[in-house]
Design a protein around this motif. Structure first.
Motif, PDB file in Angstrom:
ATOM      1  N   GLN A   6       4.485  -2.492   0.526  1.00 29.74           N
ATOM      2  CA  GLN A   6       3.085  -2.836   0.515  1.00 29.74           C
ATOM      3  C   GLN A   6       2.234  -1.578   0.996  1.00 29.74           C
ATOM      4  O   GLN A   6       2.707  -0.896   1.750  1.00 29.74           O
ATOM      5  N   THR A   7       1.110  -1.387   0.194  1.00 32.02           N
ATOM      6  CA  THR A   7      -0.099  -0.589   0.595  1.00 32.02           C
ATOM      7  C   THR A   7      -1.305  -1.107   0.756  1.00 32.02           C
ATOM      8  O   THR A   7      -1.492  -1.956  -0.027  1.00 32.02           O
ATOM      9  N   PRO A   8      -2.247  -0.577   1.558  1.00 30.32           N
ATOM     10  CA  PRO A   8      -1.996   0.299   2.599  1.00 30.32           C
ATOM     11  C   PRO A   8      -1.060  -0.197   3.551  1.00 30.32           C
ATOM     12  O   PRO A   8      -1.103  -1.409   3.671  1.00 30.32           O
ATOM     13  N   LYS A   9      -0.818   0.474   4.613  1.00 28.92           N
ATOM     14  CA  LYS A   9      -0.253  -0.127   5.761  1.00 28.92           C
ATOM     15  C   LYS A   9      -1.270  -0.487   6.660  1.00 28.92           C
ATOM     16  O   LYS A   9      -1.081  -1.529   7.581  1.00 28.92           O
ATOM     17  N   ALA A  14     -15.435  -3.306   7.092  1.00 26.77           N
ATOM     18  CA  ALA A  14     -16.646  -4.191   7.973  1.00 26.77           C
ATOM     19  C   ALA A  14     -16.639  -5.312   7.415  1.00 26.77           C
ATOM     20  O   ALA A  14     -16.330  -5.784   6.059  1.00 26.77           O
ATOM     21  N   THR A  15     -17.329  -6.425   7.915  1.00 21.87           N
ATOM     22  CA  THR A  15     -17.751  -7.728   7.392  1.00 21.87           C
ATOM     23  C   THR A  15     -18.388  -7.656   6.183  1.00 21.87           C
ATOM     24  O   THR A  15     -19.141  -6.655   6.039  1.00 21.87           O
ATOM     25  N   GLY A  16     -18.316  -8.603   5.250  1.00 25.89           N
ATOM     26  CA  GLY A  16     -18.885  -8.500   4.138  1.00 25.89           C
ATOM     27  C   GLY A  16     -18.291  -7.949   2.784  1.00 25.89           C
ATOM     28  O   GLY A  16     -18.440  -7.965   2.034  1.00 25.89           O
ATOM     29  N   GLN A  17     -17.364  -6.893   3.339  1.00 23.72           N
ATOM     30  CA  GLN A  17     -16.826  -5.990   2.377  1.00 23.72           C
ATOM     31  C   GLN A  17     -15.559  -6.751   1.525  1.00 23.72           C
ATOM     32  O   GLN A  17     -15.265  -7.905   1.811  1.00 23.72           O
ATOM     33  N   ARG A  18     -15.032  -5.881   0.536  1.00 18.69           N
ATOM     34  CA  ARG A  18     -14.022  -6.479  -0.144  1.00 18.69           C
ATOM     35  C   ARG A  18     -12.860  -5.538  -0.007  1.00 18.69           C
ATOM     36  O   ARG A  18     -12.962  -4.356  -0.287  1.00 18.69           O
ATOM     37  N   VAL A  19     -11.564  -5.867  -0.200  1.00 18.87           N
ATOM     38  CA  VAL A  19     -10.430  -4.996  -0.134  1.00 18.87           C
ATOM     39  C   VAL A  19      -9.561  -5.719  -0.941  1.00 18.87           C
ATOM     40  O   VAL A  19      -9.329  -6.900  -1.242  1.00 18.87           O
ATOM     41  N   THR A  20      -8.491  -4.760  -1.518  1.00 18.49           N
ATOM     42  CA  THR A  20      -7.463  -5.140  -2.052  1.00 18.49           C
ATOM     43  C   THR A  20      -5.977  -4.620  -1.744  1.00 18.49           C
ATOM     44  O   THR A  20      -5.929  -3.296  -1.400  1.00 18.49           O
ATOM     45  N   LEU A  21      -5.067  -5.540  -1.437  1.00 19.86           N
ATOM     46  CA  LEU A  21      -3.830  -5.288  -0.939  1.00 19.86           C
ATOM     47  C   LEU A  21      -2.912  -5.290  -2.268  1.00 19.86           C
ATOM     48  O   LEU A  21      -2.846  -6.195  -2.849  1.00 19.86           O
ATOM     49  N   ARG A  22      -1.927  -4.365  -1.986  1.00 13.21           N
ATOM     50  CA  ARG A  22      -1.023  -4.200  -3.013  1.00 13.21           C
ATOM     51  C   ARG A  22       0.612  -4.458  -2.506  1.00 13.21           C
ATOM     52  O   ARG A  22       0.848  -4.076  -1.555  1.00 13.21           O
ATOM     53  N   CYS A  23       1.213  -5.002  -3.647  1.00  8.30           N
ATOM     54  CA  CYS A  23       2.776  -5.213  -3.104  1.00  8.30           C
ATOM     55  C   CYS A  23       3.500  -5.107  -4.433  1.00  8.30           C
ATOM     56  O   CYS A  23       3.163  -5.473  -5.473  1.00  8.30           O
ATOM     57  N   SER A  24       4.740  -4.298  -4.302  1.00  7.12           N
ATOM     58  CA  SER A  24       5.548  -4.156  -5.269  1.00  7.12           C
ATOM     59  C   SER A  24       7.047  -4.684  -4.587  1.00  7.12           C
ATOM     60  O   SER A  24       7.505  -4.417  -3.851  1.00  7.12           O
ATOM     61  N   ASP A  71       3.861  -5.648 -14.777  1.00  7.28           N
ATOM     62  CA  ASP A  71       5.136  -4.830 -14.128  1.00  7.28           C
ATOM     63  C   ASP A  71       5.590  -5.611 -12.909  1.00  7.28           C
ATOM     64  O   ASP A  71       6.500  -4.931 -12.243  1.00  7.28           O
ATOM     65  N   LEU A  72       5.115  -6.763 -12.647  1.00  6.88           N
ATOM     66  CA  LEU A  72       5.534  -7.541 -11.560  1.00  6.88           C
ATOM     67  C   LEU A  72       4.947  -7.380 -10.062  1.00  6.88           C
ATOM     68  O   LEU A  72       5.213  -8.120  -9.348  1.00  6.88           O
ATOM     69  N   HIS A  73       4.296  -6.175 -10.097  1.00 11.51           N
ATOM     70  CA  HIS A  73       3.546  -5.856  -8.840  1.00 11.51           C
ATOM     71  C   HIS A  73       2.442  -7.059  -8.619  1.00 11.51           C
ATOM     72  O   HIS A  73       1.791  -7.502  -9.574  1.00 11.51           O
ATOM     73  N   SER A  74       1.763  -7.158  -7.345  1.00  9.20           N
ATOM     74  CA  SER A  74       1.004  -8.322  -7.227  1.00  9.20           C
ATOM     75  C   SER A  74      -0.027  -7.440  -6.205  1.00  9.20           C
ATOM     76  O   SER A  74       0.051  -6.441  -5.649  1.00  9.20           O
ATOM     77  N   GLU A  75      -1.163  -7.922  -6.483  1.00  4.31           N
ATOM     78  CA  GLU A  75      -2.436  -7.593  -5.601  1.00  4.31           C
ATOM     79  C   GLU A  75      -3.086  -8.963  -4.973  1.00  4.31           C
ATOM     80  O   GLU A  75      -3.411  -9.981  -5.751  1.00  4.31           O
ATOM     81  N   LEU A  76      -3.476  -8.755  -3.836  1.00  2.86           N
ATOM     82  CA  LEU A  76      -4.158  -9.859  -3.040  1.00  2.86           C
ATOM     83  C   LEU A  76      -5.502  -9.178  -2.747  1.00  2.86           C
ATOM     84  O   LEU A  76      -5.882  -8.230  -2.140  1.00  2.86           O
ATOM     85  N   ASN A  77      -6.785  -9.755  -3.162  1.00  2.00           N
ATOM     86  CA  ASN A  77      -7.868  -9.511  -3.022  1.00  2.00           C
ATOM     87  C   ASN A  77      -8.678 -10.351  -2.020  1.00  2.00           C
ATOM     88  O   ASN A  77      -8.795 -11.574  -2.082  1.00  2.00           O
ATOM     89  N   LEU A  78      -9.371  -9.639  -1.143  1.00  4.51           N
ATOM     90  CA  LEU A  78      -9.950 -10.348   0.019  1.00  4.51           C
ATOM     91  C   LEU A  78     -11.656 -10.205  -0.096  1.00  4.51           C
ATOM     92  O   LEU A  78     -11.652  -8.724  -0.129  1.00  4.51           O
TER      93      LEU A  78
END
Lengths: 114, 110
Positions: A6-9, A14-24, A71-78
């Motif tokens: 998982q990246t990043p660790k 800040a509030t209102g922003q968007r992030v993407t978490l990645r998983c292999s 390629d089976l990796h996944s991303e979670l977008n918040l």
């Protein structure tokens, strides 16, 4: 080492922003799960993918979305992040989507919303 | 829907004492898994129970599945400081594999 990456660790934003978490997932695993763990809380299931397709949905907010790539990796977008979204987000993988499959967890991404 | 209760929520024991956590479901389960999460770590799969009345042992850990397949327990004999962590059950019904119990946090006092 579970074999799930998982990246990043850590992620601070800040509030209102968007992030993407990645998983292999582990090599050979086709199913990916996302969980949210707030401070001293249990594991809340968010969503599951199997071989690129959404398989099951838990208590995932509309502001959150995920996908699994060829390629089976996944991303979670918040998105539109709120203070309450601060938590540890785990990804897990298993060989397939059925029961009787142990889940192998990554080390998680710790998300802090300021 | 499925309701799962895991008790106790917290347990403090002196090193060398025994420890048990229970997972109780309102519905019949197809199987149940147990996981351990060390402080600051990620959940790690311990074991899976499938058969009614099944008992499995891993060194000082004994896992049981109830006869009615609605409850399960994890018993640790003579706890050690390395047993510290949160123990989760993951009861499974139907085809899904998605729910975790609330967990029991074990503290072992040296």
């Amino acid at each position: 080492d579970s074999g799930v990456t998982q990246t990043p660790k850590h992620l601070i934003t800040a509030t209102g922003q968007r992030v993407t978490l990645r998983c292999s997932p582990r090599s050979g695993d086709l199913s990916v799960y996302w969980y949210q763990q707030s401070l001293d809380q249990g594991l809340q299931f968010l969503i599951q993918y199997y071989n690129g397709e959404e398989r099951a949905k838990g208590n995932i907010l509309e502001r959150f979305s995920a996908q699994q790539f060829p390629d089976l990796h996944s991303e979670l977008n918040l998105s539109s992040l709120e203070l309450g979204d601060s938590a540890l987000y785990f990804c897990a993988s298993s060989v397939d989507a059925g029961r009787n499959q142990p889940q192998h967890f990554g080390d998680g991404t710790r998300l802090s919303i300021l | 829907g499925q309701q799962v209760m895991q008790i106790p929520q917290y347990q403090h024991v002196q090193e060398g004492e025994d420890f048990t956590t229970y997972c109780n479901s309102s519905t019949t389960l197809s199987n149940i898994q147990w996981y351990k999460q060390r402080p600051g770590g990620h959940p790690v799969f311990l074991i899976q129970l499938v058969k009614s009345g099944e008992v499995k042992k891993q060194k000082r850990l004994t896992f049981q599945f109830g006869e009615a397949k609605k409850n399960s327990s994890l018993h640790i004999t003579a706890t050690q400081t390395t047993d510290v962590g949160t123990y989760f059950c993951a009861p499974q019904t139907g085809a899904n594999n998605l729910f975790f119990g609330t967990g029991t946090r074990l503290t072992v006092i040296p």
